[in-house]
Write an enzyme that holds these catalytic residues in place. Structure first.
Site, PDB file in Angstrom:
ATOM      1  N   GLY A   8       0.815  -1.221   0.000  1.00  0.00           N
ATOM      2  CA  GLY A   8       0.000   0.000   0.000  1.00  0.00           C
ATOM      3  C   GLY A   8       0.840   1.259   0.000  1.00  0.00           C
ATOM      4  N   ALA A  10       1.539   3.218  -2.564  1.00  0.00           N
ATOM      5  CA  ALA A  10       1.306   4.136  -3.691  1.00  0.00           C
ATOM      6  C   ALA A  10       0.698   5.459  -3.254  1.00  0.00           C
ATOM      7  CB  ALA A  10       0.419   3.457  -4.738  1.00  0.00           C
ATOM      8  N   THR A  11      -0.135   5.427  -2.204  1.00  0.00           N
ATOM      9  CA  THR A  11      -0.814   6.665  -1.795  1.00  0.00           C
ATOM     10  C   THR A  11      -0.866   6.769  -0.265  1.00  0.00           C
ATOM     11  OG1 THR A  11      -2.992   5.588  -1.740  1.00  0.00           O
ATOM     12  CG2 THR A  11      -2.362   6.664  -3.813  1.00  0.00           C
ATOM     13  N   GLY A  12      -1.357   7.898   0.217  1.00  0.00           N
ATOM     14  CA  GLY A  12      -1.700   8.075   1.625  1.00  0.00           C
ATOM     15  C   GLY A  12      -0.562   7.814   2.598  1.00  0.00           C
ATOM     16  N   ASP A  32       1.738  -2.837  -4.452  1.00  0.00           N
ATOM     17  CA  ASP A  32       0.441  -2.149  -4.529  1.00  0.00           C
ATOM     18  C   ASP A  32      -0.288  -2.657  -5.773  1.00  0.00           C
ATOM     19  OD1 ASP A  32      -1.720  -0.160  -4.312  1.00  0.00           O
ATOM     20  OD2 ASP A  32      -0.338   0.893  -2.986  1.00  0.00           O
ATOM     21  N   TYR A 149     -14.776  -2.733   8.991  1.00  0.00           N
ATOM     22  CA  TYR A 149     -13.491  -2.030   9.120  1.00  0.00           C
ATOM     23  C   TYR A 149     -12.928  -2.170  10.542  1.00  0.00           C
ATOM     24  CZ  TYR A 149      -9.874   1.483   8.863  1.00  0.00           C
ATOM     25  OH  TYR A 149      -8.650   2.109   8.893  1.00  0.00           O
TER      26      TYR A 149
HETATM   27  P1  NAD Z   1      -5.063   4.993   0.944  1.00  0.00           P
HETATM   28  O1  NAD Z   1      -6.311   4.612   0.237  1.00  0.00           O
HETATM   29  O2  NAD Z   1      -4.426   6.294   0.635  1.00  0.00           O
HETATM   30  O3  NAD Z   1      -3.939   3.883   0.745  1.00  0.00           O
HETATM   31  C1  NAD Z   1      -4.223   2.515   0.757  1.00  0.00           C
HETATM   32  C2  NAD Z   1      -3.275   1.838  -0.211  1.00  0.00           C
HETATM   33  O4  NAD Z   1      -3.597   0.435  -0.194  1.00  0.00           O
HETATM   34  C3  NAD Z   1      -3.426   2.338  -1.653  1.00  0.00           C
HETATM   35  O5  NAD Z   1      -2.160   2.577  -2.224  1.00  0.00           O
HETATM   36  C4  NAD Z   1      -4.152   1.190  -2.325  1.00  0.00           C
HETATM   37  O6  NAD Z   1      -3.883   1.068  -3.710  1.00  0.00           O
HETATM   38  C5  NAD Z   1      -3.640  -0.016  -1.530  1.00  0.00           C
HETATM   39  N1  NAD Z   1      -4.564  -1.156  -1.678  1.00  0.00           N
HETATM   40  C6  NAD Z   1      -5.895  -1.153  -1.446  1.00  0.00           C
HETATM   41  N2  NAD Z   1      -6.422  -2.337  -1.778  1.00  0.00           N
HETATM   42  C7  NAD Z   1      -5.407  -3.105  -2.230  1.00  0.00           C
HETATM   43  C8  NAD Z   1      -5.321  -4.421  -2.738  1.00  0.00           C
HETATM   44  N3  NAD Z   1      -6.399  -5.194  -2.885  1.00  0.00           N
HETATM   45  N4  NAD Z   1      -4.115  -4.891  -3.109  1.00  0.00           N
HETATM   46  C9  NAD Z   1      -3.001  -4.105  -2.998  1.00  0.00           C
HETATM   47  N5  NAD Z   1      -3.016  -2.845  -2.521  1.00  0.00           N
HETATM   48  C10 NAD Z   1      -4.213  -2.351  -2.156  1.00  0.00           C
HETATM   49  O7  NAD Z   1      -5.409   4.881   2.496  1.00  0.00           O
HETATM   50  P2  NAD Z   1      -4.604   5.258   3.818  1.00  0.00           P
HETATM   51  O8  NAD Z   1      -5.518   6.059   4.634  1.00  0.00           O
HETATM   52  O9  NAD Z   1      -3.246   5.743   3.527  1.00  0.00           O
HETATM   53  O10 NAD Z   1      -4.536   3.816   4.501  1.00  0.00           O
HETATM   54  C11 NAD Z   1      -3.324   3.164   4.834  1.00  0.00           C
HETATM   55  C12 NAD Z   1      -3.585   2.292   6.041  1.00  0.00           C
HETATM   56  O11 NAD Z   1      -3.899   3.127   7.155  1.00  0.00           O
HETATM   57  C13 NAD Z   1      -4.770   1.339   5.884  1.00  0.00           C
HETATM   58  O12 NAD Z   1      -4.447   0.089   6.449  1.00  0.00           O
HETATM   59  C14 NAD Z   1      -5.858   2.021   6.676  1.00  0.00           C
HETATM   60  O13 NAD Z   1      -6.825   1.115   7.152  1.00  0.00           O
HETATM   61  C15 NAD Z   1      -5.057   2.645   7.790  1.00  0.00           C
HETATM   62  N6  NAD Z   1      -5.750   3.726   8.490  1.00  0.00           N
HETATM   63  C16 NAD Z   1      -6.121   4.860   7.837  1.00  0.00           C
HETATM   64  C17 NAD Z   1      -6.799   5.857   8.516  1.00  0.00           C
HETATM   65  C18 NAD Z   1      -7.251   7.129   7.852  1.00  0.00           C
HETATM   66  O14 NAD Z   1      -8.023   7.900   8.454  1.00  0.00           O
HETATM   67  N7  NAD Z   1      -6.821   7.423   6.650  1.00  0.00           N
HETATM   68  C19 NAD Z   1      -7.084   5.700   9.877  1.00  0.00           C
HETATM   69  C20 NAD Z   1      -6.683   4.536  10.525  1.00  0.00           C
HETATM   70  C21 NAD Z   1      -6.004   3.556   9.819  1.00  0.00           C
END
Ligand code: NAD
Length: 253
Positions: A8, A10-12, A32, A149
């Protein structure tokens, strides 16, 4: 220079972790859906195996760290996808690269969530922890995105606590961060969701520190936990949520 693998990225939050590790001179293997060193869909067994094989091919000498960060938010349909990526893929790829981590006494940082503490240890969680993917996915289809979730992150947190002592005895530190609401594509999708958007907005407005978090604020803590500066941390789940968990559960820690 250390070698890390990250799903994961690629983003965030994952992209922020990758950037900080690369800026510090380390090598990061990103898995990713697209834009990764290994492109794999972690929602199914074949994709998880492709991820494991890809990491093994790129780091036969071993890993200094692994961050299973790929995840899906509560607005995603079908709900079973949330369990598949957030729990089953995170565990499967961690176990699939464990021998690479053992070679270099590496460290794992999982990405849990403060929402894990908002649900109980129910049948869905038990099915996940029992490795019963089909049954867990069937059960969650009749519930809702928040249950999927938060349940997936609750199970991941329990899995971590159950395995961290054994991993530690083998020299691998297993820890997690539990982020609160962070400004990423995932949370933007939840904010835009017709059912979950208002609840998420109200949640964001109630963060004690006064704002939702940035991906870099999670990456700062992840990079610390990966580093030698955290050499006595094992089995820790660190809330990085602007004070939200303390506000919601003051007497539980
Ligand atoms: P995001 O959507 O920016 O990043 C998620 C990444 O996971 C993306 O690059 C996406 O392509 C990849 N991904 C999704 N499904 C996939 C699959 N089937 N196969 C391969 N890659 C896959 O989200 P984020 O907020 O950066 O989330 C990152 C982590 O942080 C996650 O585990 C999320 O649950 C956790 N999280 C996020 C938050 C929030 O508020 N953003 C809060 C608590 C926990």
């Amino acid at each position: 220079m250390a070698t890390y693998a990250l799903t994961g990225g690629a983003t965030g939050i994952g992209a922020a972790i990758k950037n900080q590790l690369c800026d510090a001179g380390h090598r990061v293997i990103v898995v990713d859906l697209a834009d990764g060193d290994v492109c794999a869909d972690l929602s199914d067994l074949a994709g998880r195996q492709k991820a494991i094989d890809g990491i093994r091919a790129l780091a036969p000498e071993g890993l200094d760290g692994f961050i299973p960060c790929a995840g899906l938010g509560p607005s995603v349909r079908p709900f079973s996808l949330i369990a598949k990526v957030n729990f089953f893929a995170a565990v499967a790829v961690t176990e699939g690269v464990l021998d690479l981590l053992l070679k270099r006494k590496g460290s794992i940082v999982m990405i849990a969530s403060n929402s894990a503490a908002m649900v109980g240890h129910d049948e869905f969680v038990d099915l996940m922890l029992g490795g019963q993917e089909v049954a867990a996915c069937e059960l969650i289809e009749n519930k809702d995105g928040h249950s999927a979730y938060a349940g997936s992150k609750h199970a991941l947190s329990c899995w971590l606590r159950r395995n961290a002592p054994d991993y530690a005895r083998q020299g691998v530190r297993l820890n997690a961060v539990a982020p609160g609401i962070i400004d990423t594509p995932l949370s933007k999708k939840v904010l835009a969701d017709k059912d979950l958007g208002q609840v998420m907005k109200d949640f964001g407005d109630s963060v004690p520190l006064g704002a939702i978090g940035k991906p870099e604020q999670i990456a700062d803590v992840v990079c610390f936990m990966l580093s030698g500066k955290a050499s006595f941390m094992a089995g820790s789940i660190v809330f990085v949520d602007g004070g939200h968990d303390a506000m919601l559960r003051p007497d539980q820690f």
